[in-house]
Design a protein around this motif. Structure first.
Motif, PDB file in Angstrom:
ATOM      1  N   ARG B  36       0.869  -1.181   0.000  1.00 36.04           N
ATOM      2  CA  ARG B  36       0.000   0.000   0.000  1.00 36.04           C
ATOM      3  C   ARG B  36       0.902   1.224   0.000  1.00 36.04           C
ATOM      4  NH1 ARG B  36      -4.510   0.719   4.616  1.00 36.04           N
ATOM      5  NH2 ARG B  36      -2.685   0.788   5.997  1.00 36.04           N
ATOM      6  N   GLN B  37       0.600   2.159  -0.892  1.00 35.34           N
ATOM      7  CA  GLN B  37       1.414   3.363  -1.034  1.00 35.34           C
ATOM      8  C   GLN B  37       0.564   4.566  -0.676  1.00 35.34           C
ATOM      9  OE1 GLN B  37       2.507   4.299  -5.123  1.00 35.34           O
ATOM     10  NE2 GLN B  37       4.515   5.048  -4.490  1.00 35.34           N
ATOM     11  N   SER B  38       0.960   5.262   0.362  1.00 36.06           N
ATOM     12  CA  SER B  38       0.216   6.454   0.756  1.00 36.06           C
ATOM     13  C   SER B  38       1.182   7.536   1.186  1.00 36.06           C
ATOM     14  CB  SER B  38      -0.766   6.129   1.893  1.00 36.06           C
ATOM     15  OG  SER B  38      -0.094   5.510   2.971  1.00 36.06           O
ATOM     16  N   LEU B  39       0.705   8.785   1.080  1.00 34.71           N
ATOM     17  CA  LEU B  39       1.549   9.922   1.437  1.00 34.71           C
ATOM     18  C   LEU B  39       1.924   9.836   2.913  1.00 34.71           C
ATOM     19  CD1 LEU B  39      -0.219  12.845  -0.440  1.00 34.71           C
ATOM     20  CD2 LEU B  39       2.010  11.828  -0.942  1.00 34.71           C
ATOM     21  N   GLY B  40       3.186  10.011   3.178  1.00 33.07           N
ATOM     22  CA  GLY B  40       3.639  10.012   4.562  1.00 33.07           C
ATOM     23  C   GLY B  40       3.912   8.629   5.126  1.00 33.07           C
ATOM     24  N   GLN B  41       3.369   7.604   4.492  1.00 27.10           N
ATOM     25  CA  GLN B  41       3.578   6.234   4.970  1.00 27.10           C
ATOM     26  C   GLN B  41       4.502   5.447   4.063  1.00 27.10           C
ATOM     27  OE1 GLN B  41       2.352   5.132   7.902  1.00 27.10           O
ATOM     28  NE2 GLN B  41       1.522   7.182   8.180  1.00 27.10           N
ATOM     29  N   GLY B  42       4.764   5.973   2.908  1.00 31.59           N
ATOM     30  CA  GLY B  42       5.619   5.253   1.979  1.00 31.59           C
ATOM     31  C   GLY B  42       4.946   3.994   1.487  1.00 31.59           C
ATOM     32  N   LEU B  43       5.735   2.950   1.312  1.00 30.23           N
ATOM     33  CA  LEU B  43       5.232   1.672   0.827  1.00 30.23           C
ATOM     34  C   LEU B  43       5.124   0.713   2.004  1.00 30.23           C
ATOM     35  CD1 LEU B  43       7.251   1.310  -2.448  1.00 30.23           C
ATOM     36  CD2 LEU B  43       4.813   0.946  -2.281  1.00 30.23           C
ATOM     37  N   GLU B  44       3.901   0.329   2.312  1.00 32.62           N
ATOM     38  CA  GLU B  44       3.688  -0.604   3.413  1.00 32.62           C
ATOM     39  C   GLU B  44       3.437  -1.992   2.861  1.00 32.62           C
ATOM     40  OE1 GLU B  44       0.372   2.163   4.830  1.00 32.62           O
ATOM     41  OE2 GLU B  44       0.975   1.098   6.644  1.00 32.62           O
ATOM     42  N   PHE B  45       4.176  -2.953   3.373  1.00 25.86           N
ATOM     43  CA  PHE B  45       3.964  -4.342   2.993  1.00 25.86           C
ATOM     44  C   PHE B  45       2.634  -4.818   3.550  1.00 25.86           C
ATOM     45  CE2 PHE B  45       4.633  -8.725   2.223  1.00 25.86           C
ATOM     46  CZ  PHE B  45       4.270  -9.404   3.371  1.00 25.86           C
ATOM     47  N   LEU B  46       1.866  -5.527   2.731  1.00 25.89           N
ATOM     48  CA  LEU B  46       0.589  -6.076   3.174  1.00 25.89           C
ATOM     49  C   LEU B  46       0.644  -7.599   3.280  1.00 25.89           C
ATOM     50  CD1 LEU B  46      -1.892  -3.895   1.085  1.00 25.89           C
ATOM     51  CD2 LEU B  46      -1.231  -3.611   3.479  1.00 25.89           C
ATOM     52  N   ILE B  47       0.918  -8.256   2.153  1.00 28.73           N
ATOM     53  CA  ILE B  47       0.858  -9.714   2.140  1.00 28.73           C
ATOM     54  C   ILE B  47       1.745 -10.250   1.022  1.00 28.73           C
ATOM     55  CG2 ILE B  47      -1.169  -9.776   0.632  1.00 28.73           C
ATOM     56  CD1 ILE B  47      -2.177 -12.192   2.315  1.00 28.73           C
ATOM     57  N   TYR B  48       2.229 -11.483   1.197  1.00 28.75           N
ATOM     58  CA  TYR B  48       3.151 -12.108   0.254  1.00 28.75           C
ATOM     59  C   TYR B  48       2.742 -13.550   0.044  1.00 28.75           C
ATOM     60  CZ  TYR B  48       7.529 -14.718  -0.692  1.00 28.75           C
ATOM     61  OH  TYR B  48       8.490 -15.577  -1.185  1.00 28.75           O
ATOM     62  N   PHE B  49       2.646 -13.949  -1.210  1.00 33.33           N
ATOM     63  CA  PHE B  49       2.339 -15.328  -1.583  1.00 33.33           C
ATOM     64  C   PHE B  49       3.566 -15.928  -2.272  1.00 33.33           C
ATOM     65  CE2 PHE B  49      -2.232 -15.362  -0.958  1.00 33.33           C
ATOM     66  CZ  PHE B  49      -2.593 -14.027  -1.079  1.00 33.33           C
ATOM     67  N   GLN B  50       3.869 -17.158  -1.941  1.00 29.66           N
ATOM     68  CA  GLN B  50       4.947 -17.884  -2.606  1.00 29.66           C
ATOM     69  C   GLN B  50       4.469 -19.297  -2.895  1.00 29.66           C
ATOM     70  OE1 GLN B  50       8.235 -17.421  -3.971  1.00 29.66           O
ATOM     71  NE2 GLN B  50       7.455 -19.418  -4.618  1.00 29.66           N
ATOM     72  N   GLY B  51       4.200 -19.565  -4.145  1.00 27.05           N
ATOM     73  CA  GLY B  51       3.794 -20.888  -4.561  1.00 27.05           C
ATOM     74  C   GLY B  51       2.617 -21.386  -3.740  1.00 27.05           C
TER      75      GLY B  51
END
Lengths: 110, 115
Positions: B36-51
């Motif tokens: 998620r990319q928002s002003l003041g928060q930068g890029l926040e990791f949400l979720i990751y899928f691997q196989g």
């Protein structure tokens, strides 16, 4: 926990001036550090990674473990360098999940 | 094209409504990430899928957020009962998923506006 800090939200310089975008990190292990860049109306993309020790578009970044920093530098800024720059950290040996900083908007004035 | 595709590119919704955001990764990429990319928060990791592994959900901000990945390809991020603070650009990325360092390829994002 891992954390990446970019203290400057905006950095404005004149064309031809040197540029340094600051990045500090906190991580107890041995990290991998990256710089990603997003130009206007383009997708976020990888600029460089510390392991490669390469210069991309005139930019370099050196990992300083003593200062836990990974500042991005360019000796002479160009107008086309104007973009949002994100510093990111990956735990070595882990997944490719990246922890990003809040970003710095670089504005190069003519 | 062969890049990561996200839809819709823009979504305006009313507070309290549910939204679904879609991501088509690059063909053959088994790793998929939501940020998620928002002003003041930068890029926040949400979720990751691997196989077929259990996803890393450690970045989801609340139980209103969920994501799934069907058939190891397309992913959907669902936000239930949207709030104004959910307004942001939601970015999807994919990588090969073969281990070691891999460059992340990002989509162009979905701009979500909650009124």
């Amino acid at each position: 926990a891992q954390r990446v800090t970019q203290p400057e939200k905006l950095l404005s310089v004149f064309k031809g001036a040197p540029v340094e975008l600051k990045c500090n990190y906190s991580y107890s292990g041995s990290p991998e550090l990256f710089w990603y860049v997003q130009y206007s109306r383009q997708r976020l993309q990888l600029l460089l990674r510390h392991i490669s020790r390469e210069s991309i578009k005139g930019f370099t970044a050196d990992l300083n473990k003593g200062e836990t920093s990974f500042h991005l530098k360019k000796p002479f800024a160009q107008e086309e360098d104007s973009a949002m720059y994100y510093c990111a950290l990956r735990r070595s040996g882990a997944t490719n999940k990246l922890i990003f900083g809040t970003g710095t908007l670089l504005a190069v004035q003519p | 094209g062969a890049g990561v595709s996200q839809s819709p590119s823009n979504k305006v919704t009313e507070k309290g409504k549910d939204v679904e955001l879609r991501c088509d990764p690059i063909s053959g990429h088994t790793a998929l990430y939501w940020y998620r990319q928002s002003l003041g928060q930068g890029l926040e990791f949400l979720i990751y899928f691997q196989g077929n592994s259990a996803p890393d959900k450690s970045g989801l901000p609340s139980d209103r957020f969920s994501a799934e990945r069907t058939g190891g390809s397309v992913s959907t991020l669902t936000i239930q009962r949207t709030q104004q603070e959910d307004s942001a650009v939601y970015l999807c990325a994919s990588s090969l998923g073969q281990g070691g360092f891999e460059k992340l390829f990002f989509g162009s994002g979905t701009q979500l506006s909650v009124l």
